[in-house]
Design a protein around this motif. Structure first.
Motif, PDB file in Angstrom:
ATOM      1  N   LEU A  29       0.838  -1.203   0.000  1.00 47.84           N
ATOM      2  CA  LEU A  29       0.000   0.000   0.000  1.00 47.84           C
ATOM      3  C   LEU A  29       0.872   1.252   0.000  1.00 47.84           C
ATOM      4  CD1 LEU A  29      -2.656  -1.107   2.642  1.00 47.84           C
ATOM      5  CD2 LEU A  29      -2.753  -1.348   0.153  1.00 47.84           C
ATOM      6  N   PHE A  30       1.953   1.220   0.785  1.00 45.93           N
ATOM      7  CA  PHE A  30       2.878   2.352   0.811  1.00 45.93           C
ATOM      8  C   PHE A  30       3.470   2.585  -0.583  1.00 45.93           C
ATOM      9  CE2 PHE A  30       2.412   1.527   5.223  1.00 45.93           C
ATOM     10  CZ  PHE A  30       2.799   2.670   5.911  1.00 45.93           C
ATOM     11  N   PHE A  31       3.757   1.491  -1.283  1.00 43.04           N
ATOM     12  CA  PHE A  31       4.288   1.599  -2.646  1.00 43.04           C
ATOM     13  C   PHE A  31       3.264   2.254  -3.574  1.00 43.04           C
ATOM     14  CE2 PHE A  31       4.721   0.064  -6.977  1.00 43.04           C
ATOM     15  CZ  PHE A  31       6.064   0.266  -7.235  1.00 43.04           C
ATOM     16  N   ILE A  32       2.013   1.820  -3.488  1.00 40.56           N
ATOM     17  CA  ILE A  32       0.966   2.317  -4.390  1.00 40.56           C
ATOM     18  C   ILE A  32       0.773   3.814  -4.243  1.00 40.56           C
ATOM     19  CG2 ILE A  32      -1.524   2.289  -4.834  1.00 40.56           C
ATOM     20  CD1 ILE A  32      -1.437  -0.747  -4.330  1.00 40.56           C
ATOM     21  N   GLY A  99     -10.968   7.850  -8.469  1.00 42.32           N
ATOM     22  CA  GLY A  99     -10.295   9.078  -8.889  1.00 42.32           C
ATOM     23  C   GLY A  99      -9.502   8.899 -10.166  1.00 42.32           C
ATOM     24  N   CYS A 100      -8.774   7.786 -10.270  1.00 42.73           N
ATOM     25  CA  CYS A 100      -7.996   7.519 -11.483  1.00 42.73           C
ATOM     26  C   CYS A 100      -8.901   7.382 -12.700  1.00 42.73           C
ATOM     27  CB  CYS A 100      -7.167   6.240 -11.307  1.00 42.73           C
ATOM     28  SG  CYS A 100      -5.791   6.398 -10.153  1.00 42.73           S
ATOM     29  N   GLN A 186      -4.595   9.456 -20.063  1.00 43.79           N
ATOM     30  CA  GLN A 186      -5.682   8.478 -19.941  1.00 43.79           C
ATOM     31  C   GLN A 186      -5.185   7.068 -19.636  1.00 43.79           C
ATOM     32  OE1 GLN A 186      -7.660   9.299 -23.732  1.00 43.79           O
ATOM     33  NE2 GLN A 186      -9.383  10.221 -22.642  1.00 43.79           N
ATOM     34  N   LEU A 187      -4.260   6.570 -20.435  1.00 44.46           N
ATOM     35  CA  LEU A 187      -3.792   5.194 -20.267  1.00 44.46           C
ATOM     36  C   LEU A 187      -3.118   4.955 -18.914  1.00 44.46           C
ATOM     37  CD1 LEU A 187      -3.289   2.345 -21.282  1.00 44.46           C
ATOM     38  CD2 LEU A 187      -1.235   3.185 -22.451  1.00 44.46           C
ATOM     39  N   PRO A 188      -2.157   5.794 -18.495  1.00 45.71           N
ATOM     40  CA  PRO A 188      -1.494   5.515 -17.219  1.00 45.71           C
ATOM     41  C   PRO A 188      -2.448   5.495 -16.030  1.00 45.71           C
ATOM     42  CG  PRO A 188      -0.812   7.646 -18.106  1.00 45.71           C
ATOM     43  CD  PRO A 188      -1.535   6.940 -19.189  1.00 45.71           C
ATOM     44  N   TYR A 189      -3.439   6.386 -16.021  1.00 47.29           N
ATOM     45  CA  TYR A 189      -4.342   6.429 -14.871  1.00 47.29           C
ATOM     46  C   TYR A 189      -5.393   5.318 -14.924  1.00 47.29           C
ATOM     47  CZ  TYR A 189      -2.241  10.563 -12.854  1.00 47.29           C
ATOM     48  OH  TYR A 189      -1.352  11.412 -12.240  1.00 47.29           O
ATOM     49  N   LEU A 190      -5.735   4.852 -16.117  1.00 44.58           N
ATOM     50  CA  LEU A 190      -6.606   3.678 -16.199  1.00 44.58           C
ATOM     51  C   LEU A 190      -5.871   2.437 -15.687  1.00 44.58           C
ATOM     52  CD1 LEU A 190      -8.552   3.995 -19.596  1.00 44.58           C
ATOM     53  CD2 LEU A 190      -9.453   4.187 -17.267  1.00 44.58           C
ATOM     54  N   ILE A 191      -4.590   2.341 -15.983  1.00 44.30           N
ATOM     55  CA  ILE A 191      -3.789   1.233 -15.468  1.00 44.30           C
ATOM     56  C   ILE A 191      -3.766   1.271 -13.940  1.00 44.30           C
ATOM     57  CG2 ILE A 191      -1.444   0.292 -15.305  1.00 44.30           C
ATOM     58  CD1 ILE A 191      -1.000   1.233 -18.195  1.00 44.30           C
ATOM     59  N   LEU A 192      -3.578   2.456 -13.378  1.00 39.35           N
ATOM     60  CA  LEU A 192      -3.545   2.595 -11.922  1.00 39.35           C
ATOM     61  C   LEU A 192      -4.893   2.259 -11.293  1.00 39.35           C
ATOM     62  CD1 LEU A 192      -1.451   5.888 -11.606  1.00 39.35           C
ATOM     63  CD2 LEU A 192      -0.714   3.553 -11.101  1.00 39.35           C
ATOM     64  N   GLY A 194      -7.011   0.054 -12.401  1.00 38.52           N
ATOM     65  CA  GLY A 194      -7.094  -1.405 -12.405  1.00 38.52           C
ATOM     66  C   GLY A 194      -6.260  -2.035 -11.294  1.00 38.52           C
ATOM     67  N   VAL A 195      -5.064  -1.489 -11.067  1.00 42.70           N
ATOM     68  CA  VAL A 195      -4.199  -2.006 -10.000  1.00 42.70           C
ATOM     69  C   VAL A 195      -4.843  -1.806  -8.632  1.00 42.70           C
ATOM     70  CG1 VAL A 195      -1.990  -1.672  -8.812  1.00 42.70           C
ATOM     71  CG2 VAL A 195      -2.074  -1.714 -11.314  1.00 42.70           C
ATOM     72  N   ALA A 196      -5.446  -0.631  -8.415  1.00 38.78           N
ATOM     73  CA  ALA A 196      -6.084  -0.343  -7.126  1.00 38.78           C
ATOM     74  C   ALA A 196      -7.256  -1.281  -6.869  1.00 38.78           C
ATOM     75  CB  ALA A 196      -6.553   1.113  -7.091  1.00 38.78           C
ATOM     76  N   LEU A 197      -8.076  -1.525  -7.892  1.00 39.11           N
ATOM     77  CA  LEU A 197      -9.219  -2.431  -7.722  1.00 39.11           C
ATOM     78  C   LEU A 197      -8.753  -3.859  -7.463  1.00 39.11           C
ATOM     79  CD1 LEU A 197     -11.757  -1.204 -10.449  1.00 39.11           C
ATOM     80  CD2 LEU A 197     -11.958  -1.012  -7.956  1.00 39.11           C
TER      81      LEU A 197
END
Length: 424
Positions: A29-32, A99-100, A186-192, A194-197
């Motif tokens: 979580l600290f990394f994210i 948010g992402c 758009q792409l980088p924040y959509l990737i983020l 997905g990682v958060a979910l």
């Protein structure tokens, strides 16, 4: 150093191996949130170019992002009290994903203020995550090693900060492509998102040690206590304000600083990659700090680092070329231990007020919203180089807190006398 955790202080259940596993999981979580936060340093110059903004207007990115800490933190502390640390983590991750996701329509609409709203929602999720994760790591073991444990977790946070700008430089600036468009985010924040979910889904099935509140017999006395009675905590919240404000201010204007003709004349793409050295220095410093705080009092380490940060900023402001660049990047090394050291010292001895105390400390992260705006204003009025004097003044307060403001007050001493806990 603090002694063993008394009954009135939150404690973790489970075996040593369970606690080690929980610590490893928490570091993800600290990394994210480190990774996402560092992206702002790339996002600011990108949006500044895309929307032709002034330095002050570009500073609204950090204002909206870190302003969420001030607004959401008090509610986050109470939320954690009701639902617990694990559910709080899941809620925070879902908020990050939301948010992402808003970045996509914001880019389609090409409206700057929609980006700012997305950042506020994103940071709200991170706020809940921080209010959950920081105190959880602090009490996930002996109190005497709390600063070292949080320094190690923050080192992983710095790893995220180090890799984030590389990710942003590659996907947002497109490997140095001259054309700047809002759609590049758009792409980088959509990737983020997905990682958060995905991370939230994993946490739903994890069995983590439960943090217990201590002796129920102390409930009535704790109810009459208030976080505002603990001056070391209150002064600590101001120190967090100054530290985060200084750290974010420096990082926010590095790209523009290195682009100056008398500094390095770098392109935005090349300068964005240099930000990784700033956060990489913090990464190295936190691993060193995790070891040093076993042997040296945390407040001494904090005082030394804050004074060195001031010295290196002054050298950078008074220099040109590589010296100016490398000395300002070196400030990241001295920033390294500040947040976990201030946090662990300020939260010591709060007992049942730990969640609310954590909320107050995380609320101090609003400094990341205000000091970059002030530095942006100074940059518009003078120069980017002179604007770095703003964070230098913040480190002066941190020096005072390390030597004087972090001393135990009457409320801390009363709690220590009652429980037998040692104070820092």
């Amino acid at each position: 150093m603090a002694g063993p955790i008394p009954n009135s202080v939150p404690q973790s259940t489970g075996t040593d191996s369970n606690r080690r596993f929980a610590f490893i999981v928490m570091t993800s979580l600290f990394f994210i949130w480190g990774f996402i936060t560092a992206l702002n340093d790339v996002l600011i110059p990108h949006l500044k170019a895309a929307f032709d903004l002034s330095y002050l207007e570009a500073g609204l990115v950090q204002f909206c992002f870190f302003g969420a800490y001030f607004v959401v933190s008090p509610f986050a502390g109470r939320l954690i009290e009701k639902v617990g640390f694990k559910k709080g983590i899941i809620i925070g991750l879902i908020g990050i994903a939301a948010g992402c996701s808003i970045f996509y329509p914001a880019a389609e609409m090409e409206v700057y203020f929609v980006f700012l709203f997305a950042l506020f929602v994103l940071a709200s999720g991170i706020t809940i995550l921080q209010v959950s994760a920081n105190p959880y790591v602090v009490v996930l073991g002996e109190a005497r090693t709390a600063a070292s444990r949080l320094n190690l977790a923050q080192a992983i946070n710095s790893l995220g900060h180090t890799l984030g700008p590389m990710f942003g430089a590659a996907l947002i600036f497109g490997g140095g492509v001259a054309v700047v468009t809002a759609e590049a985010v758009q792409l980088p924040y959509l990737i983020l998102a997905g990682v958060a979910l995905a991370t939230a889904g994993i946490f739903m099935f994890l069995k983590l040690p439960v943090i217990t509140s201590g002796d129920p017999a102390d409930e009535s006395e704790s109810a009459n206590d208030s976080v505002w009675q603990h001056k070391r905590l209150v002064f600590g919240a101001i120190a967090i304000f100054m530290y985060v404000g200084a750290e974010v201010s420096v990082g926010s204007y590095l790209v523009n600083y290195f682009a100056e003709s008398h500094i390095m004349s770098m392109s935005n793409y090349d300068a964005s990659k240099m930000i990784s050295y700033y956060w990489g220095a913090a990464l190295i410093g936190r691993f060193i700090g995790a070891a040093l705080t076993f042997y040296i009092k945390p407040n001494i380490i904090l005082a030394v680092n804050s004074v060195l940060a001031i010295v290196f900023i002054l050298v950078s402001v008074g220099s040109e070329g590589p010296i100016a660049m490398w000395t300002i990047l070196a400030v990241g090394l001295f920033n390294s231990i500040m947040f976990p050291t201030i946090f662990s010292m300020a939260i010591t001895g709060l007992g049942k007020l730990t969640s609310r105390g954590s909320g107050l400390l995380v609320q101090g992260i609003v400094g990341g919203a205000l000091l970059p705006l002030l530095q942006g204003l100074v940059a518009d009025l003078t120069s980017v180089q002179m604007s770095f004097l703003v964070p230098a003044f913040a480190y002066i307060y941190i020096s005072w807190y390390a030597l004087y403001g972090s001393r135990p007050d009457a409320a801390d001493l009363a709690a220590a006398n009652k429980t037998g806990e040692q104070t820092v």
